[in-house]
Design a protein around this motif. Structure first.
Motif, PDB file in Angstrom:
ATOM      1  N   GLN A 302       0.835  -1.209   0.000  1.00 16.64           N
ATOM      2  CA  GLN A 302       0.000   0.000   0.000  1.00 16.64           C
ATOM      3  C   GLN A 302       0.871   1.262   0.000  1.00 16.64           C
ATOM      4  O   GLN A 302       0.671   2.189   0.792  1.00 16.64           O
ATOM      5  CB  GLN A 302      -0.943  -0.004   1.204  1.00 16.64           C
ATOM      6  N   ALA A 303       1.825   1.296  -0.938  1.00 13.20           N
ATOM      7  CA  ALA A 303       2.722   2.448  -1.051  1.00 13.20           C
ATOM      8  C   ALA A 303       2.038   3.583  -1.809  1.00 13.20           C
ATOM      9  O   ALA A 303       1.252   3.349  -2.730  1.00 13.20           O
ATOM     10  CB  ALA A 303       4.006   2.037  -1.764  1.00 13.20           C
ATOM     11  N   ARG A 304       2.350   4.824  -1.409  1.00 13.99           N
ATOM     12  CA  ARG A 304       1.751   6.009  -2.034  1.00 13.99           C
ATOM     13  C   ARG A 304       2.849   6.961  -2.497  1.00 13.99           C
ATOM     14  O   ARG A 304       3.933   7.004  -1.901  1.00 13.99           O
ATOM     15  CB  ARG A 304       0.845   6.744  -1.037  1.00 13.99           C
ATOM     16  N   HIS A 305       2.559   7.736  -3.529  1.00  9.21           N
ATOM     17  CA  HIS A 305       3.508   8.763  -3.960  1.00  9.21           C
ATOM     18  C   HIS A 305       3.502   9.876  -2.918  1.00  9.21           C
ATOM     19  O   HIS A 305       2.445  10.427  -2.596  1.00  9.21           O
ATOM     20  CB  HIS A 305       3.127   9.304  -5.329  1.00  9.21           C
ATOM     21  N   PRO A 306       4.656  10.243  -2.366  1.00  7.79           N
ATOM     22  CA  PRO A 306       4.682  11.200  -1.246  1.00  7.79           C
ATOM     23  C   PRO A 306       4.278  12.626  -1.611  1.00  7.79           C
ATOM     24  O   PRO A 306       3.941  13.400  -0.723  1.00  7.79           O
ATOM     25  CB  PRO A 306       6.145  11.151  -0.783  1.00  7.79           C
ATOM     26  N   ALA A 310      -2.759  12.617  -0.157  1.00  2.22           N
ATOM     27  CA  ALA A 310      -2.974  11.291   0.436  1.00  2.22           C
ATOM     28  C   ALA A 310      -4.431  10.854   0.361  1.00  2.22           C
ATOM     29  O   ALA A 310      -4.722   9.657   0.336  1.00  2.22           O
ATOM     30  CB  ALA A 310      -2.504  11.288   1.889  1.00  2.22           C
ATOM     31  N   SER A 311      -5.360  11.817   0.329  1.00  2.00           N
ATOM     32  CA  SER A 311      -6.780  11.466   0.289  1.00  2.00           C
ATOM     33  C   SER A 311      -7.231  11.046  -1.104  1.00  2.00           C
ATOM     34  O   SER A 311      -8.302  10.476  -1.278  1.00  2.00           O
ATOM     35  CB  SER A 311      -7.623  12.653   0.769  1.00  2.00           C
ATOM     36  N   GLU A 312      -6.417  11.342  -2.129  1.00  3.18           N
ATOM     37  CA  GLU A 312      -6.800  11.036  -3.504  1.00  3.18           C
ATOM     38  C   GLU A 312      -5.930   9.963  -4.150  1.00  3.18           C
ATOM     39  O   GLU A 312      -6.374   9.243  -5.036  1.00  3.18           O
ATOM     40  CB  GLU A 312      -6.743  12.312  -4.355  1.00  3.18           C
ATOM     41  N   VAL A 313      -4.677   9.864  -3.730  1.00  2.00           N
ATOM     42  CA  VAL A 313      -3.760   8.922  -4.367  1.00  2.00           C
ATOM     43  C   VAL A 313      -4.180   7.486  -4.071  1.00  2.00           C
ATOM     44  O   VAL A 313      -4.698   7.180  -2.998  1.00  2.00           O
ATOM     45  CB  VAL A 313      -2.310   9.170  -3.890  1.00  2.00           C
ATOM     46  N   VAL A 314      -3.991   6.607  -5.038  1.00  2.00           N
ATOM     47  CA  VAL A 314      -4.309   5.180  -4.885  1.00  2.00           C
ATOM     48  C   VAL A 314      -3.053   4.439  -4.453  1.00  2.00           C
ATOM     49  O   VAL A 314      -2.009   4.536  -5.095  1.00  2.00           O
ATOM     50  CB  VAL A 314      -4.848   4.594  -6.203  1.00  2.00           C
ATOM     51  N   ALA A 315      -3.147   3.715  -3.347  1.00  2.00           N
ATOM     52  CA  ALA A 315      -1.993   2.966  -2.831  1.00  2.00           C
ATOM     53  C   ALA A 315      -1.846   1.651  -3.592  1.00  2.00           C
ATOM     54  O   ALA A 315      -2.835   1.036  -3.986  1.00  2.00           O
ATOM     55  CB  ALA A 315      -2.167   2.694  -1.338  1.00  2.00           C
ATOM     56  N   ASN A 316      -0.605   1.233  -3.805  1.00  2.00           N
ATOM     57  CA  ASN A 316      -0.330   0.008  -4.563  1.00  2.00           C
ATOM     58  C   ASN A 316       0.742  -0.826  -3.874  1.00  2.00           C
ATOM     59  O   ASN A 316       1.576  -0.301  -3.129  1.00  2.00           O
ATOM     60  CB  ASN A 316       0.143   0.356  -5.985  1.00  2.00           C
ATOM     61  N   MET A 343       6.882   6.822  -8.193  1.00  2.00           N
ATOM     62  CA  MET A 343       6.682   6.474  -6.790  1.00  2.00           C
ATOM     63  C   MET A 343       7.780   5.532  -6.293  1.00  2.00           C
ATOM     64  O   MET A 343       8.357   5.732  -5.224  1.00  2.00           O
ATOM     65  CB  MET A 343       5.308   5.834  -6.599  1.00  2.00           C
ATOM     66  N   VAL A 344       8.104   4.512  -7.093  1.00  2.00           N
ATOM     67  CA  VAL A 344       9.169   3.582  -6.713  1.00  2.00           C
ATOM     68  C   VAL A 344      10.502   4.322  -6.632  1.00  2.00           C
ATOM     69  O   VAL A 344      11.277   4.132  -5.689  1.00  2.00           O
ATOM     70  CB  VAL A 344       9.258   2.417  -7.713  1.00  2.00           C
ATOM     71  N   GLY A 345      10.750   5.221  -7.609  1.00  2.00           N
ATOM     72  CA  GLY A 345      12.009   5.953  -7.628  1.00  2.00           C
ATOM     73  C   GLY A 345      12.177   6.877  -6.437  1.00  2.00           C
ATOM     74  O   GLY A 345      13.219   6.859  -5.755  1.00  2.00           O
ATOM     75  N   ILE A 346      11.141   7.693  -6.155  1.00  2.41           N
ATOM     76  CA  ILE A 346      11.297   8.674  -5.070  1.00  2.41           C
ATOM     77  C   ILE A 346      11.268   7.995  -3.710  1.00  2.41           C
ATOM     78  O   ILE A 346      11.943   8.445  -2.769  1.00  2.41           O
ATOM     79  CB  ILE A 346      10.212   9.774  -5.178  1.00  2.41           C
ATOM     80  N   CYS A 347      10.530   6.881  -3.567  1.00  2.00           N
ATOM     81  CA  CYS A 347      10.558   6.148  -2.296  1.00  2.00           C
ATOM     82  C   CYS A 347      11.944   5.549  -2.048  1.00  2.00           C
ATOM     83  O   CYS A 347      12.408   5.487  -0.906  1.00  2.00           O
ATOM     84  CB  CYS A 347       9.490   5.056  -2.284  1.00  2.00           C
ATOM     85  N   THR A 348      12.607   5.125  -3.123  1.00  2.00           N
ATOM     86  CA  THR A 348      13.971   4.622  -2.993  1.00  2.00           C
ATOM     87  C   THR A 348      14.907   5.730  -2.525  1.00  2.00           C
ATOM     88  O   THR A 348      15.733   5.539  -1.625  1.00  2.00           O
ATOM     89  CB  THR A 348      14.454   4.045  -4.332  1.00  2.00           C
ATOM     90  N   LEU A 349      14.767   6.925  -3.133  1.00  2.00           N
ATOM     91  CA  LEU A 349      15.605   8.059  -2.724  1.00  2.00           C
ATOM     92  C   LEU A 349      15.313   8.459  -1.283  1.00  2.00           C
ATOM     93  O   LEU A 349      16.230   8.811  -0.525  1.00  2.00           O
ATOM     94  CB  LEU A 349      15.369   9.246  -3.660  1.00  2.00           C
ATOM     95  N   GLN A 360       2.687   0.798   4.271  1.00  2.98           N
ATOM     96  CA  GLN A 360       2.334   0.103   5.510  1.00  2.98           C
ATOM     97  C   GLN A 360       3.583  -0.450   6.186  1.00  2.98           C
ATOM     98  O   GLN A 360       4.633  -0.612   5.560  1.00  2.98           O
ATOM     99  CB  GLN A 360       1.350  -1.029   5.203  1.00  2.98           C
ATOM    100  N   ASP A 361       3.443  -0.755   7.482  1.00  2.00           N
ATOM    101  CA  ASP A 361       4.561  -1.327   8.231  1.00  2.00           C
ATOM    102  C   ASP A 361       5.022  -2.635   7.607  1.00  2.00           C
ATOM    103  O   ASP A 361       4.218  -3.382   7.040  1.00  2.00           O
ATOM    104  CB  ASP A 361       4.139  -1.582   9.682  1.00  2.00           C
ATOM    105  N   GLY A 362       6.323  -2.897   7.761  1.00  2.00           N
ATOM    106  CA  GLY A 362       6.875  -4.136   7.232  1.00  2.00           C
ATOM    107  C   GLY A 362       7.441  -4.014   5.840  1.00  2.00           C
ATOM    108  O   GLY A 362       7.792  -5.022   5.230  1.00  2.00           O
ATOM    109  N   CYS A 363       7.539  -2.794   5.315  1.00  2.00           N
ATOM    110  CA  CYS A 363       8.089  -2.623   3.972  1.00  2.00           C
ATOM    111  C   CYS A 363       9.607  -2.831   3.992  1.00  2.00           C
ATOM    112  O   CYS A 363      10.259  -2.689   5.030  1.00  2.00           O
ATOM    113  CB  CYS A 363       7.731  -1.254   3.401  1.00  2.00           C
ATOM    114  N   GLU A 364      10.146  -3.137   2.839  1.00  2.00           N
ATOM    115  CA  GLU A 364      11.577  -3.388   2.703  1.00  2.00           C
ATOM    116  C   GLU A 364      12.073  -2.633   1.484  1.00  2.00           C
ATOM    117  O   GLU A 364      11.455  -2.652   0.417  1.00  2.00           O
ATOM    118  CB  GLU A 364      11.833  -4.891   2.559  1.00  2.00           C
TER     119      GLU A 364
END
Length: 782
Positions: A302-306, A310-316, A343-349, A360-364
């Motif tokens: 359930q990752a979101r683009h930062p 947050a109320s509109e973005v769809v978590a994946n 989203m994957v790129g900026i979460c990595t950064l 959600q908790d437990g992400c790696e």
């Protein structure tokens, strides 16, 4: 990581949000310099810092960082001999105070493990003396106080006195010569008190002209009578300025002396402010700490683009680096493919910068040596580069630099040229990247790539969902399912005739139809799996709720049982109290009897028996002690066995066996038949062995543990004693009491002589006070 990647993934916008959460310019400066780290140990350290601060904010709600200022330039200037201003000195004192408050806050945190923050707190030195010196000279508004020195106090007293003298004399002018003045006020020119005099009365007033109005009609004159006082006032002000400079110079020297401590404090405060800002961003985004690895594994639930609402973005959910190292995302435009890529790129950064990720908790998350991205249309008119050329220029640079520790993001790979050539080129590029074990996520429109993941190891297809009914994308990422074009469905929804659509389907090749049918089948399977998962999850929640209700009822049962035990204990305690009262009454009666007349020995013995019988027999509850289970007895039930009827949850006893596996059971006043499987064996009463009967003078009876010889003749008494000892031995007594009274003592001596000579009497002694004293002899039998 180069600046272009940070710009493409909009990392600077994230830093702007982070900078706003920093409490001081020190923290903001740290934010501006933040750059993703590429070493696992460094990233883990940063994540530990953020996590500690996040726990503090969650528990306490805030971290005190007020009053902290970047005083490094001021301290450096003081070290080289510069004189600091009052505001600069006040900033130093404020920063010292802010550091002390923060140190006290961290040092007194309980029930939270924050070794990194505590280590930084220990570096803060509370410079109380320097803070006190500054604040004793300068007030909170940055003004030098009169009490800064005795000389300054005297000078300011003198200045106020001279000012009052000048005002008094000028006030006299405004009252007596108001017609000569343009306005009846006192003003200041060139730091001297003057009056606004009309031009024609210049000579009448006399004195020094310091200024005039724009029209020339008003002259600002210092009357001769106040010139001397103004001179004294100016001299005092000059002295005041010199004294203030001297005080500031002394304070600057003191600040320079503590330069090393102040610089260490500033660095520690900057670090803590920066860490707390990261924690505040995590709290604001509802982010969670990722587990970091250097194996290229990414797992986000359930990752979101930062940077999206947050109320509109769809978590994946996104997974990469374990079962597969490449994801090929297909689907329509505006479906969310590029957003997922970014989203994957900026979460990595974010993770590599010590920031928690919005998932959600437990992400790696993985630590990559480089993140490469070719996203967006960067064609240049000046360089005459087309869309395809600009993309290929970036791809060429990426292919020349990446390695197995790289994350590569391709948006619309192979776009901008002939579809067949573009698709072939895209597959070739992906093959090259996958062969070198790099992690890659690519988006594409090409239908040839929809089946790319089915015949290549380490590759999986994905798509963004599209709702044909609403003709809108849902922005949900579907891992394992390639995207469908949906052109025919959309055209049908928009009103295109069935004939045109069927004719169009006839132009499609067999392979393309097979791929579309396969995709449709996969989507149906996915929807069914999601439905089954939802049903299973609902059943799980019901089971959990039922378990909680049962546990609650069991707790209530335990409480009620304990309550019943308590009531029983209270009842027993009352019985004991009553018995004690009866015993007290018996003792009182005995004392009255003793005082009234001499009591015979048998009366004492009877009283003692009454006292013993007054003690109630209480059955004490044994907590947590179950009856010993005898397996052999439980298998074969017999009449008289105590059992539990499981269907009624009632205790009963076996009357008789009425069939092979059927018994008649007595439950209370009811008799009923029950199957063996419905009966739980509890216990079986063992037959009680009766004591042997003694024969005395031809009759059978139970021998008493005592013999009363009082009133008997000496010879008769000894004969009875001999027969009694024989009966007592047959009855199995180990100890008996012979009551002979005190009297002359002859009978007592005769009993004791008999005891010494009898082979079956082990020992004899006088009775204790509670046994009758010298009026009784206790015999111990062998």
């Amino acid at each position: 990581m180069n600046k272009r990647i940070l710009r493409i993934l909009e990392f600077h916008k994230l830093l702007e949000q982070l900078s706003e959460l920093a409490a001081s310019s020190l923290g903001k400066e740290k934010v501006r310099k933040l750059h993703p780290a590429t070493e696992l140990d460094q990233v883990v350290r940063w994540q530990d810092e953020t996590d500690e601060a996040y726990h503090v904010i969650r528990l306490k709600g805030h971290v005190p960082l007020g009053g902290i200022v970047d005083i490094k330039p001021s301290v450096k200037r003081a070290v080289i001999g510069g004189i600091l201003s009052t505001n600069e000195c006040l900033d130093v004192a404020s920063t010292i105070y802010g550091g002390k408050q923060l140190k006290h806050f961290i040092d007194h945190l309980e029930d939270v493990d924050i070794p990194i923050l505590q280590e930084l707190s220990e570096q803060i030195v509370p410079l109380n003396e320097l803070e006190r010196e500054i604040k004793s000279c300068i007030d909170e508004h940055g003004h030098m106080m009169d009490g800064a020195s005795d000389k300054l106090r005297g000078l300011r007293s003198k200045i106020r006195t001279n000012e009052n003298k000048v005002r008094d004399r000028l006030d006299n002018f405004t009252k007596t010569k108001a017609k000569m003045l343009s306005d009846a006020i006192i003003t200041i020119r060139n730091d001297r008190y003057v009056l606004p005099v009309k031009q024609e009365y210049r000579s009448a007033i006399g004195g020094i002209v310091h200024d005039q109005s724009a029209s020339g009609q008003t002259l600002f004159m210092e009357p001769q009578s106040v010139v001397e006082i103004n001179n004294e006032l100016q001299a005092a002000r000059v002295e005041e300025k010199r004294e203030i400079e001297r005080i500031l110079k002394d304070l600057s020297i003191r600040i320079a002396e503590d330069e090393s401590f102040l610089m260490t404090n500033v660095e520690a405060l900057a670090a803590i402010d920066f860490i707390v800002a990261r924690a505040k961003l995590s709290h604001q985004m509802k982010a969670s700490r990722p587990t970091m690895n250097d194996q290229g594994v990414i797992k986000m639930k359930q990752a979101r683009h930062p940077l999206l609402d947050a109320s509109e973005v769809v978590a994946n959910d996104v997974a990469l680096g374990e079962d597969y190292t490449a994801i090929v995302i297909t689907g329509p435009n505006t479906g969310g493919k590029t957003v997922t890529l970014k989203m994957v790129g900026i979460c990595t950064l974010m993770a590599q910068s010590g920031l928690q990720v919005p998932a959600q908790d437990g992400c790696e998350m993985a630590v990559f040596s480089d993140v490469f991205a070719d996203i967006g249309d960067e064609q240049s008119i000046e360089q005459s580069l087309s869309t395809f050329s600009s993309h290929m220029t970036n791809i060429v640079d990426i292919l020349a630099q990446f390695d197995r520790r790289s994350l590569i993001l391709f948006d619309e790979l192979g776009a901008g040229t002939d579809p067949q050539e573009g698709a072939a080129l895209a597959m070739s590029i992906l093959d090259h990247v996958i062969e070198r074990k790099a992690n890659v996520i690519a988006t594409t429109h090409y239908p040839e790539l929809k089946a790319y993941g089915y015949n290549r190891e380490g590759v999986i297809n994905a798509s963004v969902e599209f709702d044909v009914q609403t003709l809108k994308p849902t922005y949900r990422l579907l891992i394992g399912v390639p995207g469908r074009s949906n052109a025919f469905e959309i055209s049908k929804r928009l009103g295109l005739s069935e004939g045109v659509i069927e004719e169009a389907k006839g132009h499609i090749g067999t392979d393309s139809k097979s791929v579309e049918n396969m995709i449709a089948s996969l989507e149906d399977s996915r929807r069914k799996a999601e439905t089954d998962y939802d049903d299973a999850h609902e059943l799980l929640e019901e089971a959990v709720q039922l378990k909680q209700e049962l546990e609650k009822k069991w707790q209530q049962f335990e409480q009620e049982r304990e309550s019943l035990y308590k009531k029983a204990e209270e009842k027993a305690e009352k019985a004991v109290t009553k018995a004690r009262e009866e015993a007290e009454f018996i003792v009182s009666e005995i004392r009255n009897m003793q005082s009234a007349a001499e009591i015979k020995e048998h009366e004492w013995i009877e009283a003692r028996k009454l006292l013993d019988e007054a003690q109630p027999e209480l059955t004490k509850k044994q907590k947590k002690q179950e009856p010993v289970f005898d397996e052999a007895k439980a298998k074969t039930l017999q009449p008289g066995d105590e059992v539990r009827l499981l269907s009624l949850d009632q205790k009963g006893s076996i009357i008789e066996q009425t069939g092979k596996n059927e018994f008649q059971v007595q439950v209370g006043i009811m008799k009923m038949k029950a199957k063996r499987k419905d009966l739980l064996f509890i216990k079986r009463d063992e037959p009680v062995m009766e004591k042997p009967l003694a024969t005395v003078r031809g009759s059978q009876y139970h021998v008493k543990p005592e013999l009363d010889l009082r009133g008997e003749r000496y010879e008769d008494a000894l004969n009875q004693l001999e027969k009694y000892i024989d009966d007592a031995l047959l009855a199995g007594y180990s100890k008996v009491s012979i009551i002979h009274g005190k009297g002359t003592g002859a009978l007592r001596k005769g009993v004791q002589t008999f005891a010494r000579k009898h082979s079956k009497i082990a020992n004899s002694r006088d009775g204790d006070m509670g046994e009758g004293g010298l009026g009784v002899t206790v015999l111990e039998l062998r």
